[in-house]
Design a protein around this motif. Structure first.
Motif, PDB file in Angstrom:
ATOM      1  N   ALA A 145       0.823  -1.213   0.000  1.00 14.20           N
ATOM      2  CA  ALA A 145       0.000   0.000   0.000  1.00 14.20           C
ATOM      3  C   ALA A 145       0.853   1.259   0.000  1.00 14.20           C
ATOM      4  CB  ALA A 145      -0.941  -0.006   1.205  1.00 14.20           C
ATOM      5  N   VAL A 146       1.934   1.250   0.776  1.00 12.78           N
ATOM      6  CA  VAL A 146       2.803   2.429   0.839  1.00 12.78           C
ATOM      7  C   VAL A 146       3.501   2.667  -0.492  1.00 12.78           C
ATOM      8  CG1 VAL A 146       4.886   3.370   1.899  1.00 12.78           C
ATOM      9  CG2 VAL A 146       3.148   2.302   3.327  1.00 12.78           C
ATOM     10  N   SER A 147       4.000   1.594  -1.114  1.00 11.14           N
ATOM     11  CA  SER A 147       4.798   1.746  -2.332  1.00 11.14           C
ATOM     12  C   SER A 147       3.952   1.972  -3.578  1.00 11.14           C
ATOM     13  CB  SER A 147       5.680   0.502  -2.538  1.00 11.14           C
ATOM     14  OG  SER A 147       4.892  -0.662  -2.627  1.00 11.14           O
ATOM     15  N   THR A 148       2.636   1.905  -3.471  1.00 11.29           N
ATOM     16  CA  THR A 148       1.774   2.127  -4.641  1.00 11.29           C
ATOM     17  C   THR A 148       0.885   3.354  -4.421  1.00 11.29           C
ATOM     18  OG1 THR A 148       0.217   0.484  -3.741  1.00 11.29           O
ATOM     19  CG2 THR A 148       1.811  -0.279  -5.377  1.00 11.29           C
ATOM     20  N   GLY A 149      -0.276   3.159  -3.788  1.00 11.47           N
ATOM     21  CA  GLY A 149      -1.222   4.255  -3.627  1.00 11.47           C
ATOM     22  C   GLY A 149      -0.713   5.384  -2.764  1.00 11.47           C
ATOM     23  N   ASP A 150      -0.021   5.064  -1.672  1.00  8.51           N
ATOM     24  CA  ASP A 150       0.463   6.117  -0.782  1.00  8.51           C
ATOM     25  C   ASP A 150       1.510   6.995  -1.451  1.00  8.51           C
ATOM     26  OD1 ASP A 150      -1.197   5.383   1.259  1.00  8.51           O
ATOM     27  OD2 ASP A 150       0.267   4.118   2.262  1.00  8.51           O
ATOM     28  N   VAL A 151       2.358   6.401  -2.270  1.00  7.40           N
ATOM     29  CA  VAL A 151       3.379   7.175  -2.970  1.00  7.40           C
ATOM     30  C   VAL A 151       2.727   8.208  -3.890  1.00  7.40           C
ATOM     31  CG1 VAL A 151       5.139   7.015  -4.761  1.00  7.40           C
ATOM     32  CG2 VAL A 151       5.209   5.457  -2.825  1.00  7.40           C
ATOM     33  N   GLU A 152       1.660   7.831  -4.572  1.00  3.10           N
ATOM     34  CA  GLU A 152       0.971   8.765  -5.465  1.00  3.10           C
ATOM     35  C   GLU A 152       0.344   9.921  -4.682  1.00  3.10           C
ATOM     36  OE1 GLU A 152      -1.773   6.926  -8.045  1.00  3.10           O
ATOM     37  OE2 GLU A 152      -0.315   5.585  -8.982  1.00  3.10           O
ATOM     38  N   LYS A 153      -0.251   9.616  -3.545  1.00  2.00           N
ATOM     39  CA  LYS A 153      -0.897  10.680  -2.758  1.00  2.00           C
ATOM     40  C   LYS A 153       0.137  11.633  -2.167  1.00  2.00           C
ATOM     41  CE  LYS A 153      -5.157   8.231  -1.753  1.00  2.00           C
ATOM     42  NZ  LYS A 153      -4.936   7.286  -2.847  1.00  2.00           N
ATOM     43  N   ILE A 154       1.269  11.119  -1.754  1.00  2.00           N
ATOM     44  CA  ILE A 154       2.337  11.984  -1.247  1.00  2.00           C
ATOM     45  C   ILE A 154       2.827  12.901  -2.360  1.00  2.00           C
ATOM     46  CG2 ILE A 154       4.699  11.990  -0.373  1.00  2.00           C
ATOM     47  CD1 ILE A 154       3.999   9.390   1.109  1.00  2.00           C
ATOM     48  N   GLY A 155       3.033  12.349  -3.554  1.00  2.00           N
ATOM     49  CA  GLY A 155       3.448  13.158  -4.689  1.00  2.00           C
ATOM     50  C   GLY A 155       2.413  14.206  -5.063  1.00  2.00           C
ATOM     51  N   TRP A 156       1.134  13.862  -4.919  1.00  2.73           N
ATOM     52  CA  TRP A 156       0.063  14.811  -5.218  1.00  2.73           C
ATOM     53  C   TRP A 156       0.160  16.037  -4.314  1.00  2.73           C
ATOM     54  CZ3 TRP A 156      -5.615  14.025  -3.296  1.00  2.73           C
ATOM     55  CH2 TRP A 156      -6.405  15.087  -3.732  1.00  2.73           C
ATOM     56  N   PHE A 157       0.354  15.834  -3.005  1.00  3.83           N
ATOM     57  CA  PHE A 157       0.426  16.976  -2.095  1.00  3.83           C
ATOM     58  C   PHE A 157       1.648  17.840  -2.400  1.00  3.83           C
ATOM     59  CE2 PHE A 157       2.167  18.848   1.802  1.00  3.83           C
ATOM     60  CZ  PHE A 157       1.123  19.696   2.131  1.00  3.83           C
ATOM     61  N   VAL A 158       2.800  17.218  -2.634  1.00  2.00           N
ATOM     62  CA  VAL A 158       4.010  17.993  -2.933  1.00  2.00           C
ATOM     63  C   VAL A 158       3.808  18.820  -4.197  1.00  2.00           C
ATOM     64  CG1 VAL A 158       6.448  17.802  -3.556  1.00  2.00           C
ATOM     65  CG2 VAL A 158       5.509  16.357  -1.746  1.00  2.00           C
ATOM     66  N   GLU A 159       3.128  18.245  -5.177  1.00  2.00           N
ATOM     67  CA  GLU A 159       2.889  18.970  -6.434  1.00  2.00           C
ATOM     68  C   GLU A 159       1.859  20.073  -6.262  1.00  2.00           C
ATOM     69  OE1 GLU A 159       0.077  19.831  -9.487  1.00  2.00           O
ATOM     70  OE2 GLU A 159      -0.276  18.106  -8.174  1.00  2.00           O
ATOM     71  N   ALA A 160       0.801  19.805  -5.471  1.00  2.00           N
ATOM     72  CA  ALA A 160      -0.276  20.783  -5.310  1.00  2.00           C
ATOM     73  C   ALA A 160       0.147  21.977  -4.455  1.00  2.00           C
ATOM     74  CB  ALA A 160      -1.503  20.109  -4.690  1.00  2.00           C
ATOM     75  N   LEU A 161       1.199  21.814  -3.673  1.00  2.00           N
ATOM     76  CA  LEU A 161       1.607  22.872  -2.756  1.00  2.00           C
ATOM     77  C   LEU A 161       2.002  24.151  -3.495  1.00  2.00           C
ATOM     78  CD1 LEU A 161       1.933  23.311   0.267  1.00  2.00           C
ATOM     79  CD2 LEU A 161       4.322  22.591   0.052  1.00  2.00           C
ATOM     80  N   SER A 162       2.763  24.027  -4.581  1.00  2.00           N
ATOM     81  CA  SER A 162       3.206  25.209  -5.317  1.00  2.00           C
ATOM     82  C   SER A 162       2.029  25.864  -6.053  1.00  2.00           C
ATOM     83  CB  SER A 162       4.312  24.831  -6.313  1.00  2.00           C
ATOM     84  OG  SER A 162       3.878  23.825  -7.189  1.00  2.00           O
ATOM     85  N   ARG A 163       1.112  25.071  -6.575  1.00  2.00           N
ATOM     86  CA  ARG A 163      -0.053  25.651  -7.247  1.00  2.00           C
ATOM     87  C   ARG A 163      -0.944  26.372  -6.248  1.00  2.00           C
ATOM     88  NH1 ARG A 163      -3.472  22.400  -9.037  1.00  2.00           N
ATOM     89  NH2 ARG A 163      -2.677  20.375  -8.352  1.00  2.00           N
ATOM     90  N   PHE A 164      -1.059  25.830  -5.042  1.00  2.00           N
ATOM     91  CA  PHE A 164      -1.842  26.512  -4.003  1.00  2.00           C
ATOM     92  C   PHE A 164      -1.190  27.847  -3.626  1.00  2.00           C
ATOM     93  CE2 PHE A 164      -1.923  27.311   0.614  1.00  2.00           C
ATOM     94  CZ  PHE A 164      -3.241  27.730   0.732  1.00  2.00           C
ATOM     95  N   ALA A 165       0.127  27.846  -3.496  1.00  2.00           N
ATOM     96  CA  ALA A 165       0.828  29.092  -3.161  1.00  2.00           C
ATOM     97  C   ALA A 165       0.615  30.139  -4.242  1.00  2.00           C
ATOM     98  CB  ALA A 165       2.321  28.816  -2.969  1.00  2.00           C
ATOM     99  N   ALA A 166       0.638  29.719  -5.510  1.00  2.00           N
ATOM    100  CA  ALA A 166       0.394  30.657  -6.604  1.00  2.00           C
ATOM    101  C   ALA A 166      -1.030  31.189  -6.547  1.00  2.00           C
ATOM    102  CB  ALA A 166       0.656  29.962  -7.941  1.00  2.00           C
ATOM    103  N   ALA A 167      -1.986  30.318  -6.230  1.00  2.00           N
ATOM    104  CA  ALA A 167      -3.374  30.754  -6.146  1.00  2.00           C
ATOM    105  C   ALA A 167      -3.573  31.752  -5.005  1.00  2.00           C
ATOM    106  CB  ALA A 167      -4.283  29.546  -5.957  1.00  2.00           C
TER     107      ALA A 167
END
Length: 650
Positions: A145-167
């Protein structure tokens, strides 16, 4: 110490083509949020790059209403020059929007993939470091679970952080701009937008709790599914498919109900973020129309403010997204941090787990006698030593410790009853971190040398070895000394029937078993066939010391005797330690050691110990104390029984 790797600078902009990382770094695993912060900080350059393109894109979108308002006012004033300027401004803003959107997508996806890749590298490194100890500390399903779905969700937050800051920055810029452009309407927007952005905050804790509950149940369902699939063969043998199918059905229904409850809360948050902006737009239209009729606001200014507020709904959506991303990624990061915090040598209670980075340059491999100070076990160099231990779990831990860098499974000192403590237990408790002392090879502590060096000197094959998918040739293509060929290893492990079975299913016209593909974990083979192929793989490597834990437990007695003889012949002059209780294996050993209650109780040959040690005889022959006493009461009965045992062994 938590921080950056020596190979990673926080301002570096990692590109997908540069993956994998030369060194993913040493993560901060004290908590899930700290781990997320460490990930974001480690790719600060990529975050700033994404933030810059996000500002260009969203400020371009937010500036379009100004161009539209100027164009409308130019038409009202019948000014062709003003209309041309407004058209030029709209074209320039459109180009900025297109460029910003394209580059934002590229940088955001790069941030997502590189963050996920970093986590996967860290997990792979930790898996290699822990080895077989991993599944004893964490369920296999949780690792999946960690190496599949959890990895994607962690990457999603790291990616969304900069877009949120821009917004967020865009909202500030637009509100300040509207205050300057049209103060009367700008005050309404400046008050209303923060209310819109913060209105959902009271709902987020409950939504986060529901999301956490859903993720926890989903993780348990994944673990159950993984364990069921792994044990499907056994379940079919005992007729337990329906039982476990019912358990998985119940688990999946719990996940479904939790997902529905979580979705309802997020739907409510979305509804609030649609309702409140609608109310703000109605307020702007009504109040703006009144100001326009009073002559305090022009038509173009009203259109500009209305359009700006309408387009502000787009950056406001990022507030909902970052809340969702954090609520889903936080438990995922917590699970990843829990796996990454595992150490082969457990720290003392209350101590923080030390951050370790595997050595990149191997030390000089030690050689000589193998000695375990905790039990007193000594395996002389170049001899075949068999170890008899009545406790299979203790035997597994001892086998792992002989390989160096072993995980301590010792209970905390306060959990053991005083009257059951042994001298070795006291020694273990006094050791640093409450762990047993390291095994010694040639007088060198294996825990003090690099992990890769210890693994090269001592190879440990546990009782449940794993066969990876691939051809037989790929299975045997492992780092080796080159002194033992694959054919010799297969012959010593008595794999003739396995080769014949693989030849029948070979896709090669020449029926070459070496080119036959073995399924994942060798599920197409029997337990004895898997065990012998794993033994052949270990023999090919030809390590300085080979430790085998019950290598013949799944084969018949005739094959077992031939395997023991083959291993002894092939490993002649090399140190071999075999944990076994079968007389057929023990009779081949140069030396047999009995480990009783955590310490060496006797040593000698198999036949000597059968004569002299009742504890050894009880383990090897499965003889009860009553049977042993009865035989002792009959003159010659013991000698006759021993003679029969020896003849059967031969």
């Amino acid at each position: 110490m938590h921080g950056f790797s020596q190979y990673t600078e926080p301002w570096d902009v990692m590109q997908i083509r540069d993956l994998p990382y030369p060194d993913p770094g040493v993560p901060d695993v004290r908590s899930g949020p700290r781990f997320l912060y460490w990930l974001g900080r480690n790719q600060l350059g990529g975050q700033l790059k994404s933030l810059s393109w996000g500002l260009l894109h969203q400020c371009g979108v937010a500036g379009l209403p100004l161009g539209v308002g100027l164009a409308v006012q130019a038409v009202v004033d019948r000014s062709g020059r003003s209309l041309a300027l407004a058209a030029g401004l709209i074209a320039l803003l459109g180009a900025a929007v297109a460029l910003g959107d394209t580059m934002l997508h590229r940088t955001a996806v790069t941030n997502w993939i590189t963050a996920a890749a970093r986590v996967q590298q860290l997990l792979a490194r930790k898996t290699a470091e822990l080895g077989s100890a991993l599944t004893r500390r964490v369920a296999a399903g949780e690792v999946v679970a960690v190496s599949t779905g959890d990895v994607e969700k962690i990457g999603w937050f790291v990616e969304a952080l900069s877009r949120f800051a821009a917004a967020a920055l865009t909202l500030v810029v637009v509100c300040v701009g509207l205050l300057v452009y049209q103060p009367a309407l700008g005050v309404v927007v400046a008050i209303g937008v923060p209310v819109l952005a913060l209105a959902v905050l009271p709902l987020l804790p409950k939504a986060t709790r529901r999301a956490d509950a859903q993720r926890e149940l989903a993780g348990k369902a994944t673990e159950l599914a993984s364990d069921t699939v792994a044990g499907l063969r056994v379940l079919r043998g005992i007729g337990g498919e329906d039982l476990f199918l019912g358990r998985y059905r119940d688990a999946s229904q719990q996940v479904r109900r939790a997902a529905v409850r979580s979705a309802r809360m997020w739907a409510l948050i979305s509804a609030v973020q649609v309702l409140l902006p609608g109310l703000l737009l109605i307020t702007i239209v009504v109040y703006g129309a009144k100001l326009t009729l009073d002559g305090r606001v022009t038509v173009g200014e009203l259109v500009t403010v209305y359009s700006a507020v309408t387009l502000l709904l787009y950056p406001l959506r990022h507030f909902e997204e970052i809340a969702m991303a954090y609520s889903f990624s936080r438990p995922s990061a917590q699970r990843a941090a829990r796996v990454l915090s595992l150490e082969r040598t457990a720290p003392a209670p209350g101590d923080e787990a030390p951050a370790r980075t595997p050595a990149l340059v191997p030390d000089e491999p030690p050689s000589g006698d193998l000695y375990d100070p905790a039990t007193g076990l000594l395996a002389p160099a170049g001899l075949f030593t068999a170890v008899v231990c009545g406790d299979p779990d203790l035997a597994g831990r001892l086998a792992e410790r002989l390989g160096g860098h072993a995980t301590s499974d010792t209970a905390a000192p306060d959990t053991a009853a005083p009257d059951t403590a042994t001298p070795d237990a006291a020694t273990d408790a006094d050791a640093p971190g409450g762990t047993p002392p390291s095994a010694l090879l040639g007088g060198v502590a294996l825990d003090d040398v690099a992990l890769i060096t210890a693994r090269g000197a001592v190879l440990v094959q546990d009782k449940d070895p794993v066969l990876l998918s691939g051809t037989l040739a790929e299975l045997l293509d492992v780092p080796a000394s080159g002194h033992v060929s694959a054919a010799d290893a297969l012959d010593a492990a008595q794999c003739e029937d396995v080769l014949a079975a693989l030849a029948q299913t070979s896709a090669d016209r020449a029926d070459d078993p070496m080119r036959t593909r073995i399924t994942e974990r060798g599920r197409s083979l029997s337990g004895g066939q898997r065990q012998r192929l794993a033994l052949a793989r270990s023999l090919v490597t030809d390590p300085e010391v080979l430790v085998l834990d019950e290598p013949t437990s799944a084969v018949d007695s005739h094959t077992e005797a031939r395997v023991a003889a083959g291993v002894k012949r092939l490993r002649s002059g090399r140190t071999t330690v075999v944990f076994a209780s079968s007389p057929l294996v023990l009779d081949q050993a140069d030396q047999v050691v009995l480990v009783h209650e955590g310490e060496v109780a006797a040593a000698g040959t198999h036949r000597e110990l059968l004569h002299t040690d009742p504890r050894y005889r009880a383990v090897v022959t499965r003889e009860t104390a009553a049977e042993d006493a009865a035989k002792a009461a009959i003159p010659g009965a013991m000698e006759h029984g021993v003679r029969e045992e020896i003849e059967e062994s031969a």
